[in-house]
Design an enzyme around this catalytic site. Structure first.
Site, PDB file in Angstrom:
ATOM      1  N   TYR A 109       1.024  -1.431   0.004  1.00 35.62           N
ATOM      2  CA  TYR A 109       0.042  -0.037   0.102  1.00 35.62           C
ATOM      3  C   TYR A 109       0.883   1.132  -0.162  1.00 35.62           C
ATOM      4  O   TYR A 109       1.892   1.338   0.792  1.00 35.62           O
ATOM      5  CB  TYR A 109      -0.836   0.168   1.033  1.00 35.62           C
ATOM      6  CG  TYR A 109      -1.709   1.293   1.240  1.00 35.62           C
ATOM      7  CD1 TYR A 109      -3.088   1.196   0.960  1.00 35.62           C
ATOM      8  CD2 TYR A 109      -1.033   2.327   2.021  1.00 35.62           C
ATOM      9  CE1 TYR A 109      -3.861   2.643   1.050  1.00 35.62           C
ATOM     10  CE2 TYR A 109      -1.839   3.487   1.824  1.00 35.62           C
ATOM     11  CZ  TYR A 109      -3.186   3.838   1.493  1.00 35.62           C
ATOM     12  OH  TYR A 109      -3.812   4.905   1.815  1.00 35.62           O
ATOM     13  N   GLU A 198      -3.698   7.420  -4.189  1.00 34.28           N
ATOM     14  CA  GLU A 198      -3.447   5.958  -3.176  1.00 34.28           C
ATOM     15  C   GLU A 198      -3.364   5.240  -4.239  1.00 34.28           C
ATOM     16  O   GLU A 198      -4.073   4.843  -5.305  1.00 34.28           O
ATOM     17  CB  GLU A 198      -4.884   5.900  -2.523  1.00 34.28           C
ATOM     18  CG  GLU A 198      -4.862   4.677  -1.657  1.00 34.28           C
ATOM     19  CD  GLU A 198      -6.177   4.378  -0.932  1.00 34.28           C
ATOM     20  OE1 GLU A 198      -6.175   4.704   0.259  1.00 34.28           O
ATOM     21  OE2 GLU A 198      -7.201   4.454  -1.669  1.00 34.28           O
TER      22      GLU A 198
END
Length: 387
Positions: A109, A198
């Site tokens: 991530y 993101e």
């Protein structure tokens, strides 16, 4: 402002970040025309909506061949996807993204965002790619690191980049690619006025490549005027019609799920108004800030906007007249109420500039309006009225 995944990936590619090859389609007929641009034998079919959780809702499919791709695309195009971010009404799929499938070895991530509290750019890195970062933060916080970059510095230095990617435990080849990616994200934040980027997941393939497998980007609405190329990416189909209408009148409006419509001037006063409604056991139907210098036309537009919500059972207007004059607001409310034929209870609390004149305008009208002397009194009266 939000954009779609395929648009975010185009921006990433523009700034030199590694992304899979993909095509976007708006009708099933486009598959045969565009699929030759992809060289993979397997594909990933993705619904393009402004919401997370698509995979769990059937909006992401791994496809083994072109024949199955066309079948699945027909099923997905036009489907209503319901995820934890869409609400129970879901969102209709009006475009699909098809990309080459990747052999995943590891998932990470990575995000980059404006940290308003510190006035810095924050990079969040985690070894738990593909999961909700909020869940990781609450259950395994040791698997997340945050690094904040001072905007007064000119770009990123190698030491800062090393800290950001340290949790990934990359080899030297991967570190070179990851370093370029970090610089790309930083440049996009600065040069495109993004507020959030993101990458979830950021993957390492079995052939040792680093790829942004999914991408989400948000942009600062207040800076859109100087980013026309970003404004062109806006998809009005993904936005609430009431919020689109509000933007035409320069109103700060966000639809909520309650039954009491709110019209307030000033964000802080709006938050306090919503809080006191909740304190007395009800839910606000919206956040609506008409601003400090609203005209009666703008106020009328705001009033109509509130009443366009069928869930609204009553309206609370809470105005502190500073730059805005209470008599201007009162006239705007009357004009809109007469045009729409007001059929729900209305409570008005006025204070500040010309509040006596404003109250007089409302008192002399033929519309049933309840006056309140303070916010506490206003909240009690609107809740009693709708009961």
């Amino acid at each position: 402002m939000n954009i779609h995944e395929h648009q975010a990936k185009e921006i990433l590619k523009e700034f030199g970040a590694p992304v899979s090859k993909g095509i976007v389609i708006f009708s099933i007929n486009e598959i045969s025309k565009k699929i030759s641009n992809l060289k993979s034998g397997e594909f990933v079919l993705k619904a393009q909506i402004h919401a997370g959780g698509r995979g769990k809702a059937g909006g992401v499919k791994l496809i083994k061949n072109i024949s199955d791709l066309e079948k699945e695309a027909k099923l997905m195009m036009g489907k209503i996807l319901v995820t934890h971010q869409t609400g129970p009404e879901g969102k209709k799929v009006k475009r699909l993204y098809i990309e080459e499938a990747s052999d995943i070895a590891k998932e990470f991530y990575l995000s980059c965002l404006i940290d308003r509290e510190s006035s810095k750019i924050a990079f969040i890195s985690s070894t738990e790619g593909g999961m909700d970062i909020e869940k990781v933060a609450s259950e395994t916080p040791n698997k997340i690191i945050t690094n904040k970059i001072d905007l007064r510095n000119e770009g990123l230095n190698s030491e800062e980049i090393e800290k950001i990617i340290s949790i990934f435990k990359l080899n030297e080849k991967q570190k070179i690619i990851a370093s370029k990616l970090i610089k790309s994200l930083y440049d996009i934040i600065i040069k495109k006025d993004a507020s959030l980027i993101e990458i979830n997941p950021l993957i390492i393939t079995k052939s040792d490549e680093l790829i942004c497998l999914d991408a989400k980007m948000n942009f600062d609405d207040n800076a859109i005027f100087r980013r026309p190329e970003i404004l062109e990416l806006r998809d009005l189909n993904e936005e609430d019609p009431a919020e689109i209408e509000a933007s035409k009148h320069d109103l700060a409006y966000i639809k909520l799920n309650g039954s009491i419509g709110c019209m307030v001037n000033g964000a802080g006063l709006a938050m306090a108004t919503m809080d006191i409604i909740k304190l007395y056991g009800r839910e606000p139907a919206n956040f609506l800030d008409v601003g400090g210098g609203a005209t009666k036309e703008k106020v009328a537009a705001a009033f109509k906007l509130i009443l366009s919500d069928k869930n609204v059972k009553g309206i609370l207007i809470n105005i502190f007249g500073g730059i805005m004059r209470c008599d201007v607001l009162a006239q705007g409310v009357l004009d809109a109420a007469k045009e729409i034929n007001l059929s729900v209870p209305l409570v008005v609390r006025l204070a500040g500039t010309n509040f006596k004149e404003g109250k007089e305008i409302l008192d002399k009208s033929n519309i049933k309006i309840l006056s309140a002397f303070d916010l506490n009194d206003a909240a009690k009266k609107i809740i009693e009225a709708i009961q």
